[in-house]
Motif scaffolding. Structure first.
Motif, PDB file in Angstrom:
ATOM      1  N   PHE A  97      39.789  45.230  31.324  1.00 55.11           N
ATOM      2  CA  PHE A  97      38.802  45.698  32.291  1.00 55.11           C
ATOM      3  C   PHE A  97      38.574  47.203  32.158  1.00 55.11           C
ATOM      4  CE2 PHE A  97      40.945  42.107  34.659  1.00 55.11           C
ATOM      5  CZ  PHE A  97      39.919  41.184  34.426  1.00 55.11           C
ATOM      6  N   GLY A  98      38.568  47.691  30.928  1.00 54.55           N
ATOM      7  CA  GLY A  98      38.342  49.107  30.688  1.00 54.55           C
ATOM      8  C   GLY A  98      36.867  49.420  30.534  1.00 54.55           C
ATOM      9  N   LYS A  99      36.459  50.592  30.991  1.00 47.83           N
ATOM     10  CA  LYS A  99      35.075  51.032  30.842  1.00 47.83           C
ATOM     11  C   LYS A  99      35.049  52.530  30.575  1.00 47.83           C
ATOM     12  CE  LYS A  99      30.522  51.082  33.022  1.00 47.83           C
ATOM     13  NZ  LYS A  99      29.747  50.772  34.245  1.00 47.83           N
ATOM     14  N   ALA A 100      34.476  52.888  29.429  1.00 47.37           N
ATOM     15  CA  ALA A 100      34.428  54.291  29.025  1.00 47.37           C
ATOM     16  C   ALA A 100      33.683  55.137  30.041  1.00 47.37           C
ATOM     17  CB  ALA A 100      33.750  54.402  27.658  1.00 47.37           C
ATOM     18  N   GLY A 101      34.219  56.321  30.299  1.00 49.29           N
ATOM     19  CA  GLY A 101      33.569  57.273  31.183  1.00 49.29           C
ATOM     20  C   GLY A 101      33.951  57.175  32.638  1.00 49.29           C
ATOM     21  N   ASP A 102      34.676  56.140  33.010  1.00 50.99           N
ATOM     22  CA  ASP A 102      35.003  55.932  34.421  1.00 50.99           C
ATOM     23  C   ASP A 102      36.015  56.943  34.938  1.00 50.99           C
ATOM     24  OD1 ASP A 102      33.283  53.870  34.877  1.00 50.99           O
ATOM     25  OD2 ASP A 102      34.819  52.394  35.375  1.00 50.99           O
ATOM     26  N   THR A 103      35.713  57.507  36.086  1.00 53.18           N
ATOM     27  CA  THR A 103      36.684  58.306  36.828  1.00 53.18           C
ATOM     28  C   THR A 103      37.513  57.362  37.705  1.00 53.18           C
ATOM     29  OG1 THR A 103      35.173  58.624  38.680  1.00 53.18           O
ATOM     30  CG2 THR A 103      35.096  60.259  36.902  1.00 53.18           C
ATOM     31  N   GLN A 116      33.627  43.821  41.376  1.00 56.77           N
ATOM     32  CA  GLN A 116      33.595  42.768  40.361  1.00 56.77           C
ATOM     33  C   GLN A 116      34.704  41.753  40.613  1.00 56.77           C
ATOM     34  OE1 GLN A 116      33.308  44.210  36.304  1.00 56.77           O
ATOM     35  NE2 GLN A 116      31.983  45.921  36.898  1.00 56.77           N
ATOM     36  N   LYS A 117      34.287  40.538  40.938  1.00 55.37           N
ATOM     37  CA  LYS A 117      35.237  39.496  41.295  1.00 55.37           C
ATOM     38  C   LYS A 117      36.181  39.143  40.150  1.00 55.37           C
ATOM     39  CE  LYS A 117      32.384  37.320  44.865  1.00 55.37           C
ATOM     40  NZ  LYS A 117      31.715  36.068  45.333  1.00 55.37           N
ATOM     41  N   LYS A 118      35.683  39.239  38.909  1.00 55.81           N
ATOM     42  CA  LYS A 118      36.549  38.892  37.782  1.00 55.81           C
ATOM     43  C   LYS A 118      37.724  39.865  37.671  1.00 55.81           C
ATOM     44  CE  LYS A 118      33.927  41.409  34.233  1.00 55.81           C
ATOM     45  NZ  LYS A 118      33.243  41.274  32.910  1.00 55.81           N
ATOM     46  N   ILE A 119      37.485  41.136  38.053  1.00 56.44           N
ATOM     47  CA  ILE A 119      38.571  42.120  38.028  1.00 56.44           C
ATOM     48  C   ILE A 119      39.545  41.836  39.159  1.00 56.44           C
ATOM     49  CG2 ILE A 119      39.173  44.555  38.222  1.00 56.44           C
ATOM     50  CD1 ILE A 119      36.521  45.266  36.987  1.00 56.44           C
ATOM     51  N   THR A 120      39.013  41.593  40.349  1.00 57.12           N
ATOM     52  CA  THR A 120      39.870  41.289  41.502  1.00 57.12           C
ATOM     53  C   THR A 120      40.736  40.075  41.218  1.00 57.12           C
ATOM     54  OG1 THR A 120      38.172  42.151  43.006  1.00 57.12           O
ATOM     55  CG2 THR A 120      39.881  40.756  43.961  1.00 57.12           C
ATOM     56  N   LYS A 121      40.130  39.049  40.644  1.00 55.70           N
ATOM     57  CA  LYS A 121      40.861  37.811  40.332  1.00 55.70           C
ATOM     58  C   LYS A 121      41.903  38.050  39.249  1.00 55.70           C
ATOM     59  CE  LYS A 121      40.053  33.009  38.940  1.00 55.70           C
ATOM     60  NZ  LYS A 121      39.012  32.005  38.550  1.00 55.70           N
ATOM     61  N   GLY A 122      41.514  38.800  38.213  1.00 60.23           N
ATOM     62  CA  GLY A 122      42.441  39.068  37.113  1.00 60.23           C
ATOM     63  C   GLY A 122      43.650  39.861  37.553  1.00 60.23           C
ATOM     64  N   LEU A 123      43.424  40.872  38.391  1.00 58.65           N
ATOM     65  CA  LEU A 123      44.533  41.687  38.887  1.00 58.65           C
ATOM     66  C   LEU A 123      45.430  40.889  39.825  1.00 58.65           C
ATOM     67  CD1 LEU A 123      42.645  45.027  39.635  1.00 58.65           C
ATOM     68  CD2 LEU A 123      44.195  44.573  37.723  1.00 58.65           C
ATOM     69  N   LYS A 124      44.842  40.021  40.611  1.00 61.54           N
ATOM     70  CA  LYS A 124      45.596  39.236  41.583  1.00 61.54           C
ATOM     71  C   LYS A 124      46.568  38.287  40.908  1.00 61.54           C
ATOM     72  CE  LYS A 124      44.948  36.271  45.648  1.00 61.54           C
ATOM     73  NZ  LYS A 124      43.941  35.633  46.553  1.00 61.54           N
ATOM     74  N   LYS A 125      46.187  37.742  39.761  1.00 66.36           N
ATOM     75  CA  LYS A 125      47.015  36.754  39.078  1.00 66.36           C
ATOM     76  C   LYS A 125      47.927  37.353  38.012  1.00 66.36           C
ATOM     77  CE  LYS A 125      43.936  32.785  39.764  1.00 66.36           C
ATOM     78  NZ  LYS A 125      43.221  31.659  39.103  1.00 66.36           N
ATOM     79  N   ALA A 126      47.787  38.642  37.747  1.00 71.92           N
ATOM     80  CA  ALA A 126      48.521  39.264  36.647  1.00 71.92           C
ATOM     81  C   ALA A 126      50.012  39.418  36.939  1.00 71.92           C
ATOM     82  CB  ALA A 126      47.916  40.625  36.332  1.00 71.92           C
TER      83      ALA A 126
END
Length: 276
Positions: free
Chosen positions: A89-95, A106-116
Motif C-alpha cells: 500500500f505504498g504511494k510515492a510522494g505521500d506525507t 481506502q477500504k482495501k487498506i483498512t482491510k489489509g491492515l486489520k488482517k495483517a
C-alpha cells in the motif's frame, strides 16, 4: 563450636542475600524485545501489509516488484519456512497526513491492515522535504531550529497513524523504518540536514518505543554514505561528480536494488530478533 556455626550460618545468609540482590538488579541476559509488549509469530501462514510512501512503493527498484517489501517477505519465508502473503500500500510522494487519509478512505487498506500479522511503515521523508519546500526562499540560512516545530507536529501524526492502526489490529507486529539523508555524498558540508535527520529518527524511535509490539528500524547509517562512492558523468558538463552507489541513478534520491536489499535485511534482522 556453636559460635562458629552461628558465624558460618550468618555468612551463608549474607552471601544468599547478596546473590538475590544481584539477581534482581542484573537479570539474565535475553531478548531485548521480551516483556509484556512482545508477541511472537508462530503460524505458518503470515499476512504482511506494507504501508507508506515511495520507499514502500519501491521507486528506484529496477525489477518494479516493490522495493524492499517482497525481499523482506522472502527473507521471512527462507528464514522460518512460513509462507507470506503480502500487500503493498505504498504511494510515492505521500506525507504522513496523506498516508493517514488514504488509510481511512481506502477500504482495501483498512482491510489489509486489520488482517495483517506483520505491518511495515515507511514515513517521514516527504514530511521533511515539505519543510524544505515551504522554506525554499531561505534554504541557505535555515538552521536546526527551523525544524523543531515541524518535527514535534510530525511525531504527533506518527502516533496518530499507529494508534489508528491499533484500533483495528491490536496484535500485529509493526516495524517503522527511519528516514535517511540522500544528499550527504554530494553535500557533506550540509551538516544541518544530517543533524535534522538524526533528530527526527531519534524522536520517531522514542514515539515508537511507547507503542505496544511496535519496533523502530534505523536505516540512515546503512544508506547515507553508500558502500563507497562511484564517479558519474554529469549531463550538463563533461566533468565527473560522485554518487551514492546505494541510490537509484535516475534521481539519486531513492534506493536502488542494492539499497532496498539492505533495507529488507535490516527489517528482517529486527523481525528475527523479535520472534526468536
Amino acid at each position: 563450636m556453636k559460635n562458629f556455626l552461628r558465624t558460618f550460618a550468618g555468612f551463608l545468609l549474607a552471601i544468599l542475600l547478596i546473590f538475590c540482590v544481584f539477581w534482581l538488579v542484573f537479570p539474565k541476559a535475553g531478548n531485548r524485545f521480551s516483556g509484556e509488549k512482545r508477541t511472537v509469530i508462530t503460524q505458518k501462514k503470515i499476512k504482511y501489509a506494507a504501508l507508506g510512501d515511495s520507499l514502500t512503493e519501491g521507486v528506484g527498484d529496477a525489477t518494479t516488484q516493490g522495493g524492499f517489501v517482497p525481499l523482506f517477505a522472502k527473507a521471512i519465508e527462507n528464514g522460518t519456512g512460513s509462507s507470506v502473503t503480502s500487500q503493498n500500500f505504498g504511494k510515492a510522494g505521500d506525507t504522513s497526513t496523506q498516508i493517514y487519509n488514504r488509510m481511512l478512505k481506502q477500504k482495501k487498506i483498512t482491510k489489509g491492515l486489520k488482517k495483517a500479522d506483520v505491518i511495515t511503515l515507511t514515513v517521514g521523508g516527504n514530511d521533511l522535504m515539505k519543510v524544505l519546500r515551504d522554506n525554499v526562499t531561505k534554504l541557505s540560512t535555515m538552521s536546526e531550529k527551523d525544524f523543531v516545530k515541524p518535527e514535534a507536529a510530525y511525531q504527533k501524526r506518527v502516533k496518530k497513524l499507529l494508534d489508528t492502526i491499533r484500533q483495528d489490529n491490536p496484535k500485529a507486529q509493526i516495524y517503522v523504518l527511519g528516514i535517511y539523508n540522500p544528499f550527504y555524498i554530494n553535500f557533506p558540508e550540509m551538516t544541518v540536514m544530517q543533524n535534522v535527520v538524526d533528530s527526527w529518527n531519534k524522536s520517531t524511535e522514542s514515539t515508537v518505543s511507547k507503542e505496544k509490539n511496535t519496533y523502530f528500524v534505523p536505516i540512515n547509517d546503512l544508506l547515507y554514505k553508500g558502500t563507497g562512492t562511484q564517479a558519474v558523468e554529469s549531463d550538463s558538463t563533461s566533468s565527473e561528480s560522485v554518487a551514492n552507489n546505494l541510490l537509484y541513478t535516475g534521481d539519486h534520491f531513492h534506493p536502488n536494488n542494492t539499497g532496498y536489499q539492505i533495507m529488507a535485511d535490516a527489517v528482517y534482522a529486527s523481525y528475527k530478533e523479535v520472534n526468536r
